[in-house]
Enzyme design. Structure first.
Site, PDB file in Angstrom:
ATOM      1  N   ASP A 128       0.963  -1.467   0.373  1.00  0.00           N
ATOM      2  CA  ASP A 128      -0.044  -0.006  -0.015  1.00  0.00           C
ATOM      3  C   ASP A 128       0.967   1.250   0.249  1.00  0.00           C
ATOM      4  O   ASP A 128       0.783   2.535   0.778  1.00  0.00           O
ATOM      5  CB  ASP A 128      -0.808  -0.061   0.789  1.00  0.00           C
ATOM      6  N   LYS A 140       2.020   2.418  -5.781  1.00  0.00           N
ATOM      7  CA  LYS A 140       2.458   1.348  -5.995  1.00  0.00           C
ATOM      8  C   LYS A 140       1.600   2.210  -7.039  1.00  0.00           C
ATOM      9  O   LYS A 140       2.218   2.093  -8.396  1.00  0.00           O
ATOM     10  CB  LYS A 140       2.675   0.388  -6.160  1.00  0.00           C
ATOM     11  N   GLY A 175      -4.813  -3.626  -4.834  1.00  0.00           N
ATOM     12  CA  GLY A 175      -5.645  -3.233  -4.840  1.00  0.00           C
ATOM     13  C   GLY A 175      -5.207  -1.605  -5.335  1.00  0.00           C
ATOM     14  O   GLY A 175      -4.126  -1.701  -4.278  1.00  0.00           O
ATOM     15  N   HIS A 176      -5.650  -1.806  -6.929  1.00  0.00           N
ATOM     16  CA  HIS A 176      -4.504   0.099  -6.985  1.00  0.00           C
ATOM     17  C   HIS A 176      -6.234   0.723  -7.724  1.00  0.00           C
ATOM     18  O   HIS A 176      -6.894   0.512  -8.365  1.00  0.00           O
ATOM     19  CB  HIS A 176      -3.969  -0.337  -8.252  1.00  0.00           C
ATOM     20  N   GLN A 215       2.572  -5.689  -3.164  1.00  0.00           N
ATOM     21  CA  GLN A 215       2.321  -5.863  -2.353  1.00  0.00           C
ATOM     22  C   GLN A 215       3.857  -5.216  -1.678  1.00  0.00           C
ATOM     23  O   GLN A 215       4.233  -4.119  -2.103  1.00  0.00           O
ATOM     24  CB  GLN A 215       2.441  -7.040  -1.446  1.00  0.00           C
TER      25      GLN A 215
HETATM   26  P1  IMP Z   1      -2.809 -12.478   1.585  1.00  0.00           P
HETATM   27  O1  IMP Z   1      -1.582 -11.870   0.026  1.00  0.00           O
HETATM   28  O2  IMP Z   1      -3.614 -12.422   1.209  1.00  0.00           O
HETATM   29  O3  IMP Z   1      -2.761 -14.060   1.311  1.00  0.00           O
HETATM   30  O4  IMP Z   1      -2.174 -11.905   2.768  1.00  0.00           O
HETATM   31  C1  IMP Z   1      -1.238 -12.174   3.402  1.00  0.00           C
HETATM   32  C2  IMP Z   1      -1.148 -10.965   4.414  1.00  0.00           C
HETATM   33  O5  IMP Z   1      -0.414 -10.117   2.807  1.00  0.00           O
HETATM   34  C3  IMP Z   1      -1.474  -9.897   4.741  1.00  0.00           C
HETATM   35  O6  IMP Z   1      -1.401  -9.378   5.984  1.00  0.00           O
HETATM   36  C4  IMP Z   1      -2.008  -9.064   4.189  1.00  0.00           C
HETATM   37  O7  IMP Z   1      -2.979  -7.957   4.447  1.00  0.00           O
HETATM   38  C5  IMP Z   1      -1.583  -8.675   3.392  1.00  0.00           C
HETATM   39  N1  IMP Z   1      -1.113  -7.739   2.011  1.00  0.00           N
HETATM   40  C6  IMP Z   1      -1.764  -9.170   0.979  1.00  0.00           C
HETATM   41  N2  IMP Z   1      -1.769  -8.273  -0.058  1.00  0.00           N
HETATM   42  C7  IMP Z   1      -1.471  -7.340   0.319  1.00  0.00           C
HETATM   43  C8  IMP Z   1      -1.432  -5.857   0.127  1.00  0.00           C
HETATM   44  O8  IMP Z   1      -1.953  -5.715  -1.612  1.00  0.00           O
HETATM   45  N3  IMP Z   1      -0.833  -4.391   0.630  1.00  0.00           N
HETATM   46  C9  IMP Z   1      -0.830  -4.432   1.800  1.00  0.00           C
HETATM   47  N4  IMP Z   1      -0.885  -5.761   2.004  1.00  0.00           N
HETATM   48  C10 IMP Z   1      -1.827  -6.783   1.723  1.00  0.00           C
END
Ligand code: IMP
Length: 425
Positions: A12, A15, A39-40, A225
């Protein structure tokens, strides 16, 4: 010319805006890992849309957008995004390419992700995932049970694979989670339908990118991420299931690491995190609210409020070293505009001693005391600054100090969501 743009904190970092900015001068943008957990926000006219899979460069009519081999694709989400973009008049034919090697997120991956999180007790950690099936899809990939985009071309083979996988999955769903089981036929029918719609976009994107390199095209790699969510260097187990660091940019695209010219890390002027896990510079909820409200710190995928805290230079330095970062981009500087005092964490102490390395042991990371430097705020509006010299003296001093402690030069500073609110340093 290849530039990799990655997140330098816990995701977040902004990007989307910066990839869009770089895409103004790029031929190709490629996503390399993660999936619909990212998500963007895309702004069209006065409306905002959130995309999860299609690269942020899609609004730039000249840029080819690639979903690379390291991404895990949820076809239902992808087709929704394709339909949305088409309804907005955005042309995708010949501009959107999907890797035939990418793995598919299946309905059981999402169910297993959500059920595991719901049932997490003391024996298994609740990660706070996005529930998009990311972890279970990568688990199947590594276990060699995964279903790839290329498999969609062979209906008999995909049917057999899904049946085989469900033999196991249904035992877990019914036996362990007491949840309804799934029918292979429904899934096979749905995925073959998806294939028909995805077909025009599917290709060998690695081969395409290597040909583009020979033609000296400008390529942007869009990481998702952030570094501290990386499966190897992140705050394990509170991480995502892919390599979010620069290494993942090579494996996830099919471009060799020696062909990446510049690695750019995007970091916010403060720190945020969604989901569980240690966060040394986290502010108590009330104090964090100032940043949360002003920075609109709510997850783009899940809507969850993000945890907020001071800039952690120790963490960013570690993330930069792990990716060989060449340049930093600082985003959301304007969110700090009203604060009278600011803090930068320059290191950690644990049991009275200053730590030499970013700790792997989460018991240590959870117990560290951040070593802070306090700086005076600027208490002035930076959102209209067009060049570095327009920024207040204290804002420049803050950025200079970030650069010094992290040890990487700042290239750009973002002071608002618009493309024009980007300062070249
Ligand atoms: P997952 O990627 O859904 O398996 O989540 C694993 C961890 O990564 C969790 O703490 C999510 O909140 C975090 N996470 C996954 N995608 C994002 C993102 O795009 N931004 C921020 N945190 C993310």
């Amino acid at each position: 010319m290849v530039t990799a743009i990655i997140g330098g904190q816990w995701g977040d970092e902004g990007k989307g805006k910066m990839v869009d900015y770089y895409c103004q001068n790029a031929d190709i943008v490629v996503r390399v890992q993660g999936g619909a957990n990212a998500g963007h926000t895309v702004v069209v006219g006065d409306k905002k849309y959130i995309l999860h899979l299609i690269p942020s460069g899609i609004l730039n009519p000249k840029t080819i957008c690639i979903i690379g081999q390291g991404v895990v694709i949820d076809p239902a989400t992808l087709l929704e995004e394709i339909a949305l973009l088409k309804s907005l008049g955005i042309k995708l034919d010949g501009r959107l390419l999907i890797s035939n090697r990418a793995h598919l997120v299946m309905p059981y991956h999402k169910m297993l992700d959500q059920l595991k999180e719901k049932s997490a007790d003391g024996t298994s950690a609740k990660i706070g995932t996005t529930g998009r099936g990311i972890g279970p899809t990568y688990m199947d990939k590594v276990a060699r049970n995964g279903i790839r985009v290329v498999d969609l071309l062979k209906p008999e083979q995909i049917k057999k694979k899904i049946e085989e996988n469900l033999n196991f999955v249904n035992k877990v769903l019914g036996g362990i989670y007491n949840s309804p089981t799934l029918e292979a036929k429904t899934i096979v029918d749905d995925y073959l339908k998806y294939d028909k719609e995805m077909d025009p976009y599917i290709t060998d994107t690695g081969a395409y990118l290597n040909q583009a390199l020979r033609e000296k095209k400008t390529i942007i790699i869009e990481g998702a991420q952030g570094a501290l969510l990386d499966i190897d260097i992140g705050t394990y187990p509170y991480v995502t299931a892919s390599n979010t660091t620069a290494g993942g940019c090579a494996t996830g695209s099919g471009i060799g690491p020696t062909k990446i010219d510049t690695v750019v890390s995007i970091v916010k002027a403060y720190t945020t995190r969604v989901g569980e896990g240690p966060f040394p510079t986290e502010l108590p909820v009330k104090e964090g609210n100032t940043l949360r409200e002003k920075g609109q710190e709510f997850g783009a995928t899940t809507g969850r409020p993000r945890r907020c805290g001071w800039f952690d230079a120790e963490l960013v330095k570690f993330a930069c070293e792990s990716s060989g970062v060449d340049e930093l981009i600082i985003t959301k500087l304007d969110v700090l505009d009203d604060l009278a005092k600011l803090k930068i964490c320059t290191g950690y102490s644990f049991e009275g001693k200053t730590l030499k390395y970013f700790p792997a042991d989460l018991d240590i990371l959870s117990g560290v005391t951040p070593i802070y430097e306090e700086l005076s705020g600027w208490q002035a509006n930076t959102t209209g600054a067009k060049q570095f010299s327009d920024l207040p003296v204290n804002a420049r001093a803050y950025l200079k100090r970030l650069e010094e402690v992290v040890g990487v030069p700042i290239k750009l500073v973002s002071v608002g969501p618009e493309r024009t609110q980007t300062i070249v340093k």
